[in-house]
Scaffold this active site. Structure first.
Site, short mmCIF file in Angstrom:
data_model
loop_
_atom_site.label_atom_id
_atom_site.label_comp_id
_atom_site.label_asym_id
_atom_site.label_seq_id
_atom_site.Cartn_x
_atom_site.Cartn_y
_atom_site.Cartn_z
N ASN A 1 80.05 2.02 9.76
CA ASN A 1 80.75 3.06 9.90
C ASN A 1 80.57 4.04 10.74
O ASN A 1 79.31 4.32 10.72
CB ASN A 1 80.91 3.79 8.34
CG ASN A 1 81.74 3.20 7.20
OD1 ASN A 1 82.47 2.16 7.59
ND2 ASN A 1 81.42 3.56 6.08
N GLU B 1 102.11 13.05 4.82
CA GLU B 1 101.07 12.30 4.69
C GLU B 1 101.70 10.97 3.88
O GLU B 1 101.34 9.87 3.90
CB GLU B 1 100.01 12.86 4.11
CG GLU B 1 98.91 13.54 4.79
CD GLU B 1 98.02 14.28 3.92
OE1 GLU B 1 96.79 14.19 4.36
OE2 GLU B 1 98.21 14.98 2.79
N LYS C 1 101.36 17.65 2.83
CA LYS C 1 101.42 16.60 1.82
C LYS C 1 102.74 15.69 2.04
O LYS C 1 102.63 14.73 1.90
CB LYS C 1 101.62 17.41 0.45
CG LYS C 1 100.39 17.88 0.02
CD LYS C 1 99.41 16.59 -0.38
CE LYS C 1 98.01 17.16 -0.29
NZ LYS C 1 97.50 17.17 1.11
N LYS D 1 90.44 8.41 3.43
CA LYS D 1 90.30 9.48 2.73
C LYS D 1 89.09 10.50 3.35
O LYS D 1 89.36 11.63 3.81
CB LYS D 1 89.56 8.95 1.46
CG LYS D 1 89.34 9.98 0.54
CD LYS D 1 90.51 11.05 0.00
CE LYS D 1 90.02 11.75 -1.16
NZ LYS D 1 91.09 12.87 -1.44
#
Length: 608
Positions: free
Chosen positions: A104, A492, A489, A603
């Site tokens: 990562n 998304e 929101k 996330k």
């Protein structure tokens, strides 16, 4: 990035790794892969891999028969270098096939290293930066795997959380961290590693979180940690607060819906044990900021990204109103690059749900380097930002699995209300006003539950507005951060284009966008600006725009109104965000979106 899982012990490793990857699916990804130390012969001398573009279930379907072993690593990838494909999926191997790496982060000097390795005859099988790491480890002649990984990392510039297998060292996994989370899980005669405790809690709650610049060797019976220079470090396991059930859907169709529905209980948790009725204030022992130091603060600067930044905007408003200290919020991703003036009288606050957001963490590290006092407002105990800051407030929202933040955003705003009240009572906020705010805070859980009971009506409104080509969100002062978060929101999860503007700015350009296909959501708290906000509704309606108001009473000048319970004017923005989360959710549901896995998003953003 996005998710790492590893295991060494006695159990069959493939099912364990697949389960771990499934628990990390919420982080967002485009491909998945697995590498194990098998018992066969041939390429890799027992090191076997399987990779697949798509979901973990696609990887599971592709696993060969008798894919057995007791040591392995696995990964879900979110593309940074190279498009989603089988070839670009992790794990990546070196030219001999004896090394497998999951990673990562981003290797900043990957192009330079690829060119150098290619000139030496290395042929690359992918477009990724991670493959460089595998070749560097594979080309090292050092006597131990630890030294080979350390030597490879010495050539790398950038961020990484890595796990490495080597066919010549089948008794160990070597891992390292620099800017991207790595967590060790301590079991009985077995060890785990992951990028997130969600992959570990069904097997162990004893964990060790690596620091930046730290490495670890995992064997079935033990582990050891050390720096990238080779010096031993002492890492004491801690107990994870949340159990495996906290990461399940709990009977809901999506994590987003579950987490929206948990907000009354979540807000109760962030308040619990913190209210001090005797002095009309709150107890925030973790701040490590005494009254004399708090009174010396002349300005507050709040840093965050995405929803954390919007919660910080609400926080800045609360601090100015209750503590009368100048305060503002800024994206951490911008702050860290503009060579800001760091003032010793300014209190800096870093906000992050995960506590690992790379841009925010980098801003904290730069501030600390310049001698600033930095507090953290985070959800994950023991996260990097929590460890790097001088003190702070945990928001106690519980695990937030959905990519889009809901309950953590709300709890962060409440945490800022607690901080603002604390600072205010140290300064000039009266006992009467302190009691007024405390009464309002205590009402929040019940009022959130009242809003959630109106979900069916909000779902009907969402279906009515789901045909929008674009949407405008407007609010003034306290309402503007709510508009910004609601706009985010909707974007998304529904993929409907949306913009948020201060209501007073509409006439300075954005009114040109208003038409029937572009409805406006207006945030109208019943405060001193209510009549000005109503005038904005008239401006929109006069140009053929539809209006959905979020207000404390039905609005005649709006086509539709979502009525929200009244609280204290300072706290009203916390409540007004909740129905707009439901609006975004049900709009996405009406459009058939994959709500828990929005396209292109992850996330925890642990890269720049």
């Amino acid at each position: 990035m996005c998710g790492i899982v590893g295991y060494i012990g006695r159990r069959d490793v493939a099912p364990l790794l697949l389960e771990g990857l499934q628990r990390l699916e919420y982080r967002g990804y485009d491909s998945a892969g697995i590498a194990i130390h098998g018992s066969g012969t041939g390429r890799g001398a027992g090191l076997r891999t399987a990779k697949a573009k798509g979901r973990v279930r696609d990887l599971e379907a592709r696993l060969p028969q008798r894919f057995a072993g007791t040591t392995g690593i696995a990964h879900t990838r979110w593309a940074t270098h190279g498009a989603p494909s089988d070839e670009n999926a992790h794990p990546h191997r070196d030219a001999s096939g004896r090394v497998a790496v999951v990673h990562n982060g981003i290797v900043d000097n990957a192009d330079e290293l690829r060119a150098k390795l290619a000139a030496e005859g290395v042929e690359f099988a992918s477009e990724t930066d991670t493959e460089v790491v595998a070749h560097l480890v594979g080309r090292s002649a050092a006597p131990t795997l630890e030294e080979r990984v350390r030597e490879a990392l010495g050539h790398i510039e950038g961020t990484y959380g890595i796990a490495v297998l080597h066919a010549d060292f089948p008794d160990r996994i070597v891992v390292a961290r620099n800017g991207s989370p790595v967590v060790l899980g301590i079991g009985e005669h077995e060890m785990f590693v992951a990028s997130d405790v969600a992959a570990l809690v069904s097997h162990t709650r004893q964990v060790v979180t690596l620091e930046d610049g730290e490495m670890a060797t995992l064997k079935a019976g033990d582990y050891r940690t050390y720096t990238t220079e080779g010096s031993r470090t002492s890492a004491t396991p801690t107990t994870v607060e949340w159990e495996a059930e906290s990461y399940d859907m709990g009977g809901h169709d999506t994590y987003m819906h579950k987490e929206i529905s948990e907000q009354a209980d979540a807000v109760d948790r962030v308040l619990r044990g913190r209210i001090d009725d005797r002095f009309a204030t709150v107890r925030l022992g973790g701040l490590n900021l005494d009254a004399r130091e708090a009174r010396a603060v002349r300005r507050v600067k709040i840093l965050g990204c995405g929803s954390a930044y919007h919660a910080g905007q609400i926080g800045a408003q609360l601090i100015e109103e209750l503590a009368r200290v100048p305060a503002d919020a800024e994206p951490a991703s911008e702050f860290r690059y503009r060579n800001p003036v760091v003032d010793p009288d300014t209190l800096y606050i870093a906000v992050s749900q995960s506590g690992e957001t790379y841009d925010t963490l980098a801003a904290v590290q730069e501030l600390k380097r310049k001698g600033a006092r930095v507090l953290g407002v985070v959800n994950v105990v023991g996260s990097a930002i929590a460890r790097e800051t001088d003190g702070g407030v945990y928001v106690h929202a519980g695990p937030e699995v959905c990519v889009v933040s809901t309950k953590c955003f709300t709890n962060t705003a409440v945490a800022f209300a607690l901080l603002a009240l604390h600072l205010g009572r140290i300064r000039d906020l009266s006992v009467a006003d302190g009691r007024r705010i405390i009464a309002g805070l205590r009402k929040l859980p019940g009022q959130i539950a009242e809003i959630l009971e109106r979900e069916e009506a909000i779902a009907e409104l969402a279906a009515r507005y789901a045909d929008a080509r674009s949407m405008m969100f407007v609010g003034r002062v306290r309402g503007y951060p709510v508009a910004r978060e609601a706009s985010l929101k909707l974007k998304e999860v529904s993929y409907i284009h949306a913009e948020a503007y201060p209501a007073s700015e509409l006439k300075h350009g954005p009114l040109a966008l208003i038409e029937p296909a572009v409805p406006t959501v207006a945030i109208l708290p019943e405060d001193e600006l209510l009549e000005k906000n109503r005038a904005t509704l008239e401006e929109i309606r006069a140009r053929g725009g539809r209006v959905l108001a979020v207000a404390h009473a039905e609005q005649e000048k709006a086509d539709d109104t979502i009525v929200v319970p009244r609280n204290e004017v300072e706290l009203d923005p916390i409540l007004m965000g909740v129905p707009l989360q439901l609006l975004a959710y049900h709009t996405a549901l009406a459009l058939g979106r994959d709500i828990d896995r929005p396209r292109n998003l992850a996330k925890s953003v642990t890269v720049e």
